[in-house]
Design a protein around this motif. Structure first.
Motif, mmCIF file in Angstrom:
data_model
loop_
_atom_site.group_PDB
_atom_site.id
_atom_site.type_symbol
_atom_site.label_atom_id
_atom_site.label_comp_id
_atom_site.label_asym_id
_atom_site.label_seq_id
_atom_site.Cartn_x
_atom_site.Cartn_y
_atom_site.Cartn_z
ATOM 1 N N GLY A 105 0.845 -1.186 0.000
ATOM 2 C CA GLY A 105 0.000 0.000 0.000
ATOM 3 C C GLY A 105 0.881 1.238 0.000
ATOM 4 N N ILE A 106 0.361 2.344 -0.456
ATOM 5 C CA ILE A 106 1.160 3.562 -0.597
ATOM 6 C C ILE A 106 1.474 4.179 0.760
ATOM 7 N N LYS A 107 0.490 4.251 1.619
ATOM 8 C CA LYS A 107 0.659 4.892 2.927
ATOM 9 C C LYS A 107 1.724 4.207 3.766
ATOM 10 N N ALA A 108 1.839 2.890 3.630
ATOM 11 C CA ALA A 108 2.769 2.122 4.468
ATOM 12 C C ALA A 108 4.226 2.287 4.050
ATOM 13 N N VAL A 109 4.462 2.848 2.880
ATOM 14 C CA VAL A 109 5.828 3.018 2.372
ATOM 15 C C VAL A 109 6.260 4.471 2.606
ATOM 16 N N HIS A 110 7.287 4.667 3.410
ATOM 17 C CA HIS A 110 7.749 6.006 3.766
ATOM 18 C C HIS A 110 9.021 6.375 2.999
ATOM 19 N N MET A 111 9.190 7.654 2.773
ATOM 20 C CA MET A 111 10.358 8.115 2.012
ATOM 21 C C MET A 111 11.660 7.727 2.717
ATOM 22 N N ASP A 112 11.676 7.756 4.028
ATOM 23 C CA ASP A 112 12.861 7.326 4.781
ATOM 24 C C ASP A 112 13.212 5.876 4.463
ATOM 25 N N ASP A 113 12.182 5.037 4.426
ATOM 26 C CA ASP A 113 12.391 3.614 4.159
ATOM 27 C C ASP A 113 12.906 3.396 2.741
ATOM 28 N N ILE A 114 12.367 4.176 1.808
ATOM 29 C CA ILE A 114 12.789 4.053 0.409
ATOM 30 C C ILE A 114 14.272 4.394 0.281
ATOM 31 N N ALA A 115 14.660 5.523 0.868
ATOM 32 C CA ALA A 115 16.064 5.955 0.807
ATOM 33 C C ALA A 115 16.972 4.910 1.438
ATOM 34 N N SER A 116 16.569 4.395 2.578
ATOM 35 C CA SER A 116 17.385 3.403 3.292
ATOM 36 C C SER A 116 17.539 2.123 2.487
ATOM 37 N N SER A 117 16.435 1.644 1.882
ATOM 38 C CA SER A 117 16.482 0.384 1.135
ATOM 39 C C SER A 117 17.362 0.472 -0.098
ATOM 40 N N LEU A 118 17.525 1.688 -0.642
ATOM 41 C CA LEU A 118 18.332 1.889 -1.842
ATOM 42 C C LEU A 118 19.723 2.439 -1.529
ATOM 43 N N SER A 119 20.001 2.596 -0.216
ATOM 44 C CA SER A 119 21.309 3.100 0.235
ATOM 45 C C SER A 119 21.632 4.467 -0.352
ATOM 46 N N ILE A 120 20.627 5.324 -0.371
ATOM 47 C CA ILE A 120 20.838 6.711 -0.788
ATOM 48 C C ILE A 120 20.318 7.616 0.326
ATOM 49 N N SER A 121 20.729 8.878 0.310
ATOM 50 C CA SER A 121 20.277 9.799 1.352
ATOM 51 C C SER A 121 18.855 10.260 1.059
ATOM 52 N N LYS A 122 18.178 10.669 2.108
ATOM 53 C CA LYS A 122 16.827 11.198 1.941
ATOM 54 C C LYS A 122 16.874 12.480 1.097
ATOM 55 N N ARG A 123 17.938 13.245 1.254
ATOM 56 C CA ARG A 123 18.089 14.474 0.465
ATOM 57 C C ARG A 123 18.157 14.143 -1.022
ATOM 58 N N THR A 124 18.933 13.110 -1.369
ATOM 59 C CA THR A 124 19.046 12.701 -2.774
ATOM 60 C C THR A 124 17.690 12.284 -3.318
ATOM 61 N N LEU A 125 16.948 11.550 -2.512
ATOM 62 C CA LEU A 125 15.633 11.087 -2.944
ATOM 63 C C LEU A 125 14.713 12.266 -3.245
ATOM 64 N N TYR A 126 14.740 13.284 -2.380
ATOM 65 C CA TYR A 126 13.882 14.449 -2.588
ATOM 66 C C TYR A 126 14.385 15.338 -3.724
ATOM 67 N N GLU A 127 15.658 15.233 -4.052
ATOM 68 C CA GLU A 127 16.167 15.955 -5.219
ATOM 69 C C GLU A 127 15.664 15.300 -6.511
ATOM 70 N N LEU A 128 15.507 13.982 -6.465
ATOM 71 C CA LEU A 128 15.018 13.244 -7.627
ATOM 72 C C LEU A 128 13.503 13.398 -7.787
ATOM 73 N N PHE A 129 12.805 13.356 -6.669
ATOM 74 C CA PHE A 129 11.345 13.446 -6.648
ATOM 75 C C PHE A 129 10.948 14.435 -5.546
ATOM 76 N N GLY A 130 10.259 15.480 -5.918
ATOM 77 C CA GLY A 130 9.946 16.536 -4.957
ATOM 78 C C GLY A 130 9.196 16.064 -3.727
ATOM 79 N N ASP A 131 8.305 15.081 -3.919
ATOM 80 C CA ASP A 131 7.559 14.534 -2.792
ATOM 81 C C ASP A 131 7.061 13.143 -3.160
ATOM 82 N N LYS A 132 6.321 12.543 -2.260
ATOM 83 C CA LYS A 132 5.846 11.173 -2.466
ATOM 84 C C LYS A 132 4.871 11.079 -3.644
ATOM 85 N N GLU A 133 4.061 12.114 -3.821
ATOM 86 C CA GLU A 133 3.105 12.076 -4.930
ATOM 87 C C GLU A 133 3.816 12.128 -6.273
#
Length: 213
Positions: free
Chosen positions: A29-57
């Motif tokens: 489900g979408i709600k259960a997946v958090h941006m922190d978890d995504i960054a951690s699972s891919l071994s990238i920083s949360k900052r990098t993730l938000y640079e690639l995608f502005g937000d979860k939507e």
């Protein structure tokens, strides 16, 4: 040269994120997946993730765009070797059915929160209307679909399956794949000629045999 390489690396990382998170969204489900978890699972920083995608939507929107791209390529491949349009439609149906067997119903309920993604889904549906109607007309010419059907209505009704999964509570009571199957086959049996529904029935028989082995 270095700038181009950097851009290529960025696009490769974006693709890796989208491919990975799409599976998580579908199964959890979408709600259960958090941006922190995504960054951690891919071994990238949360900052990098938000640079690639502005937000979860925005990330979810890219997931849908990626899915549409993959599905378009798949359909083109199938259409290039199919004997008729019904064969293409039923092959698409089988793939969709198999996908829905592993999708968490929460995925569709969670979509209610994301208006930009819902707009994309509806816009994508409208963009595909002309192609769908052309498919139906070709099926009439091939003697597979009935000639006395208003396919604009049928196309709209079939496209509304997504809205049913998102906005109704039917997924509380029945599996997603079963809902999709029953609605799709109802339409297919109703619009096909005798030649066409024999093909549908043979196809369904093969699908059932695959899933009972």
């Amino acid at each position: 040269m270095a700038g181009r390489r950097k851009e290529n690396d960025r696009e490769e990382l974006k693709l890796r994120v989208v491919e990975t998170v799409s599976k998580s969204f579908m199964t959890l489900g979408i709600k259960a997946v958090h941006m922190d978890d995504i960054a951690s699972s891919l071994s990238i920083s949360k900052r990098t993730l938000y640079e690639l995608f502005g937000d979860k939507e925005e990330l979810l929107l890219e997931v849908f765009r990626f899915y549409r791209h993959c599905m378009n390529e798949y359909m083109q491949e199938i259409a290039s070797s199919a004997n008729n349009v019904l064969e293409v439609i039923l092959t698409f149906y089988e793939r969709k059915f198999n996908e829905l067997c592993s999708v968490n119903p929460l995925f569709f309920r969670d979509l209610r929160k994301y208006s930009k993604v819902l707009d994309y889904i509806h816009d994508d549906r409208r963009r595909g209307d002309a192609d769908a109607l052309a498919y139906f007309q070709k099926g009439v010419e091939q003697g597979i679909f009935r000639s006395d059907i208003n396919f604009q209505i049928i196309n709209q009704a079939m496209a509304m399956q997504m809205d049913l999964l998102i906005y109704s509570d039917i997924t509380d009571h029945y599996p997603l794949a079963e809902i999709y199957s029953e609605i799709t086959i109802l339409h297919m049996r109703g619009i096909t000629t005798e030649k066409g529904y024999r093909m549908v029935d043979d196809f369904l028989k093969n699908i059932r045999e695959k899933h009972t082995r």
